[in-house]
Design an enzyme around this catalytic site. Structure first.
Site, short mmCIF file in Angstrom:
data_model
loop_
_atom_site.label_atom_id
_atom_site.label_comp_id
_atom_site.label_asym_id
_atom_site.label_seq_id
_atom_site.Cartn_x
_atom_site.Cartn_y
_atom_site.Cartn_z
N ASP A 275 -8.99 -7.09 -11.94
CA ASP A 275 -8.20 -7.47 -13.10
C ASP A 275 -8.60 -8.88 -13.51
O ASP A 275 -9.37 -9.55 -12.82
CB ASP A 275 -6.71 -7.37 -12.80
CG ASP A 275 -6.26 -8.30 -11.68
OD1 ASP A 275 -6.98 -9.27 -11.40
OD2 ASP A 275 -5.20 -8.05 -11.10
N ASP B 119 -3.50 2.54 -11.89
CA ASP B 119 -3.41 1.78 -10.64
C ASP B 119 -1.95 1.39 -10.45
O ASP B 119 -1.20 1.27 -11.42
CB ASP B 119 -4.27 0.51 -10.69
CG ASP B 119 -3.55 -0.62 -11.42
OD1 ASP B 119 -3.04 -1.53 -10.74
OD2 ASP B 119 -3.47 -0.58 -12.66
N CYS C 269 -0.44 18.68 4.89
CA CYS C 269 -1.16 17.49 4.38
C CYS C 269 -2.34 17.19 5.28
O CYS C 269 -2.24 17.25 6.51
CB CYS C 269 -0.21 16.30 4.32
SG CYS C 269 -1.01 14.76 3.80
N CYS D 155 -3.90 14.25 5.62
CA CYS D 155 -4.10 12.84 5.99
C CYS D 155 -4.00 12.66 7.50
O CYS D 155 -3.42 13.49 8.21
CB CYS D 155 -3.10 11.94 5.26
SG CYS D 155 -1.45 11.87 6.00
N CYS E 38 -0.39 12.75 8.99
CA CYS E 38 0.23 14.08 9.10
C CYS E 38 -0.49 14.97 10.10
O CYS E 38 0.14 15.84 10.72
CB CYS E 38 0.27 14.75 7.73
SG CYS E 38 1.48 14.01 6.59
N HIS F 229 -0.71 7.94 4.36
CA HIS F 229 -0.20 9.19 3.78
C HIS F 229 -0.04 9.06 2.27
O HIS F 229 -0.48 9.95 1.51
CB HIS F 229 1.15 9.58 4.40
CG HIS F 229 1.80 10.70 3.64
ND1 HIS F 229 1.44 12.02 3.81
CD2 HIS F 229 2.74 10.69 2.65
CE1 HIS F 229 2.14 12.77 2.97
NE2 HIS F 229 2.93 11.99 2.26
#
Length: 380
Positions: free
Chosen positions: A91, A273, A311, A313, A316, A342
């Site tokens: 940014d 974002d 899930c 991830c 998980c 997660h």
């Protein structure tokens, strides 16, 4: 070579890809916010690869304050320093500078402000922002703009928009100069302009018409998600979208919840974002396909299920709600890391499913199924 390709469209929702010096970005996309070159909650650039991140976003203001953009340049740029191999957006520093309302003074040449770290007086204008971002060697640099608070007085907002347009012209000129220098780290650095205008539709539209005349690689809608209602935000997107170039990516800055993202994709936005997934996760607030969950609730203290069944991830696959809850309550950093992992995995999976729905021609049914469900609180 055309950098952005609009592959297909369903209603206003767009499926595209942006070719960059550091890889091709499939859109719609959520950029994972690594403010100082790392995700808060203990995730590295290599962890971001594991959660399916396409674009890392770092903060110009914070990296300028420390460790200093010249040091980052010595280290080969923020991508090399952090180990991130894909596209990276920085940014402009504008939002952070303008959030220091009691510590800054705005003039035509730029902004004088005091560092939040040591109080040191600093000046940043369009040229300085471009120079800092060039030192950081990001893939995409954001133009230096004034992000004003909502609500804002009409006359001030109009004057601010006109100044932001003049600043964009200066950003474009300075980036062209920097990219022509033989020792610039990324001589193909891209520039996105930013639309402002608070919640005034006429100012938003006029400002978009002005900045689209200045050649940029993409255009952002800034100054939202700063106090206005979600309905006001959607109204402004709908007002501005018809005036945004169709052959350039559209970026809605600082947004937002899974529901916000799905609604904005439905209205024609490509890039997003937000710090929300990592910030919420550090307090035990996680997102699932059944809605939002606070893993800190008492009912999860002996729940041996993962945060979300099925899930993929790491949190998980290996850990229970009870364990993650215990870690966060015990202030163990691993608890925050697992919850952040997660949430970022969920956000990147959400974007993949949106892209799949657009590719498959069933985005509207996907939207109808999830746009309210994702905002509910799951009782699971």
């Amino acid at each position: 070579m055309k950098k952005f390709t609009l592959i297909k469209q369903e209603g206003n929702a767009r499926r595209g890809q942006l070719e960059t010096p550091h890889g091709t970005i499939q859109t719609p996309v959520f950029m994972n916010v690594a403010t100082c070159g790392a995700i808060k909650g203990g995730l590295s650039a290599f962890d971001l690869e594991d959660v399916g991140c396409q674009v890392m976003l770092s903060n110009t203001y914070h990296l300028h304050i420390r460790p200093g953009d010249k040091l980052v340049r010595e280290m080969g740029g923020i991508r090399k320093m952090s180990g991130w191999k894909g596209p990276l957006l920085t940014d402009s520093g504008g939002f952070q500078v303008f959030s220091l309302s009691s510590l800054r003074k705005i003039k035509e040449e730029g902004v004088y402000f005091a560092s939040h770290v040591d109080g040191k007086r600093i000046f940043m204008g369009p040229e300085e922002s471009m120079q800092i971002q060039s030192n950081l060697a990001s893939t995409i640099a954001m133009a230096f703009d004034e992000c004003i608070e909502n609500p804002a007085e009409y006359k001030y907002t109009k004057n601010s928009c006109e100044r932001t347009t003049r600043w964009l012209e200066r950003c474009r000129k300075e980036m062209d100069r920097l990219n022509s220098l033989p020792d610039t780290l990324n001589r193909e650095q891209m520039l996105f302009g930013i639309n402002q205008g608070s919640t005034y539709e006429d100012l938003r539209i006029n400002h978009m018409k002005q900045i689209r005349e200045i050649e940029c690689d993409g255009y952002a809608i800034g100054g939202l998600a700063v106090g206005e209602t979600a309905d006001e935000m959607y109204r402004i997107i709908e007002a501005v979208e018809p005036y945004m170039p169709t052959d350039k990516p559209r970026y809605l800055m600082g947004v937002g919840t899974p529901q916000n993202i799905l609604e904005a994709v439905h209205r024609g936005v490509d890039f997003f974002d937000c710090v929300m997934p990592s910030r919420n996760a550090r307090h035990g607030n996680v997102f699932t396909w059944h809605g939002k969950m606070n893993v800190m609730n008492e009912k999860y203290k002996n729940d041996d299920r993962p945060i979300s069944e099925g899930c993929g991830c790491e949190a998980c696959k290996h850990h229970s709600r009870a364990y993650i809850r215990h870690l966060i309550k015990a202030k163990e950093s691993l608890g925050m890391r697992l919850a952040v992992t997660h949430n970022l995995y969920f956000y990147n999976e959400l974007m993949q499913k949106i892209r799949d729905a657009l590719d498959g021609g069933y985005f509207e049914s996907f939207y109808q199924k999830y746009h309210e469900l994702l905002a509910t609180r799951t009782e699971d």
